[in-house]
Design a protein around this motif. Structure first.
Motif, PDB file in Angstrom:
ATOM      1  N   UNK A 173       0.835  -1.197   0.000  1.00 28.18           N
ATOM      2  CA  UNK A 173       0.000   0.000   0.000  1.00 28.18           C
ATOM      3  C   UNK A 173       0.873   1.252   0.000  1.00 28.18           C
ATOM      4  N   UNK A 174       1.996   1.197   0.736  1.00 23.84           N
ATOM      5  CA  UNK A 174       2.936   2.315   0.718  1.00 23.84           C
ATOM      6  C   UNK A 174       3.490   2.568  -0.665  1.00 23.84           C
ATOM      7  N   UNK A 175       3.769   1.488  -1.404  1.00 18.79           N
ATOM      8  CA  UNK A 175       4.256   1.636  -2.775  1.00 18.79           C
ATOM      9  C   UNK A 175       3.206   2.292  -3.661  1.00 18.79           C
ATOM     10  N   UNK A 176       1.940   1.935  -3.440  1.00 16.38           N
ATOM     11  CA  UNK A 176       0.853   2.548  -4.212  1.00 16.38           C
ATOM     12  C   UNK A 176       0.790   4.051  -3.948  1.00 16.38           C
ATOM     13  N   UNK A 177       0.938   4.442  -2.686  1.00 13.84           N
ATOM     14  CA  UNK A 177       0.942   5.863  -2.351  1.00 13.84           C
ATOM     15  C   UNK A 177       2.181   6.546  -2.934  1.00 13.84           C
TER      16      UNK A 177
END
Length: 215
Positions: A173-177
């Motif tokens: 999810x951090x990578x998506x952000x």
């Protein structure tokens, strides 16, 4: 006098209360919403949003990157939910994660081998390979602690796996952000450095899980 097994079971079961599903749902909603907002604030306030983002959204490669991160994020969150409940198996979720990663590797290999030899290094390294994994791990920190907070209220028994799952979910999810800041769109770059960025909090979670999630 030794208590018979049946009597012991009855005594232990007498004071059990059903798990409040609303409480668990509330913790998931609060934890994920607050941590995702914190990750967005870190990205916009510390790293800054990529000024070319409005133009990149019209490119196919942009949506390949987003779908990759989002798919891993959804699968990882489902893994965390199962790891928080004793006796619940992961089923095909790890296979799904492997399929997503392998699919990106295949696209990356096609991209590398179809490109001119002089451009292959740039496809892999881009301009931010040295910082990308660490920035993803940095953006993932609020999400990581949120997932640990969620798991702490459940009853994980495989603590190392639960910690690793929390780390991987946070990393995905951090990578998506992080894509709001990242200028890289090539599949070899995403397949390599984004995955490494997700694996950093995964490794940290596997190490911290037995320490922080112990009952």
């Amino acid at each position: 006098m030794y208590m018979r097994t049946e009597n012991l079971t009855a005594v232990l079961a007498a004071n059990l209360e059903p798990v409040d599903a609303r409480r668990t749902t509330w913790r998931y909603a609060l934890g994920m919403t607050a941590s995702a907002l914190a990750a967005l604030i870190l990205t916009a306030g510390v790293l800054h949003v990529n000024p070319a983002l409005p133009h990149e959204v019209s490119e196919f490669a942009f949506w390949v990157r987003e779908l990759y991160c989002a798919s891993l994020g959804v699968l990882a969150v489902l893994c965390v939910a199962r790891l928080g409940r004793p006796g619940t198996r992961l089923g095909l979720l790890p296979t799904g994660i492997a399929v997503v990663v392998l699919s990106m590797w295949i696209l990356a290999a096609i991209s590398v081998f179809s490109a001119a030899s002089q451009s292959r290094v740039h496809l892999l390294l881009g301009t931010t390979f040295a910082v990308c994994p660490f920035l993803i791990a940095f953006i993932s920190a609020p999400l990581f602690f949120a997932f640990l907070w969620i798991l702490k209220d459940l009853a994980p028994t495989r603590l190392r796996w639960a910690g690793a799952g929390a780390g991987f979910a946070a990393g995905a999810i951090g990578a998506l952000v992080y894509t709001l800041h990242c200028p890289e769109l090539t599949t070899p770059f995403i397949a390599t450095w984004y995955l490494l960025g997700m694996l950093i909090p995964t490794a940290i979670g596997a190490w911290l899980g037995p320490r922080l999630l112990r009952w």
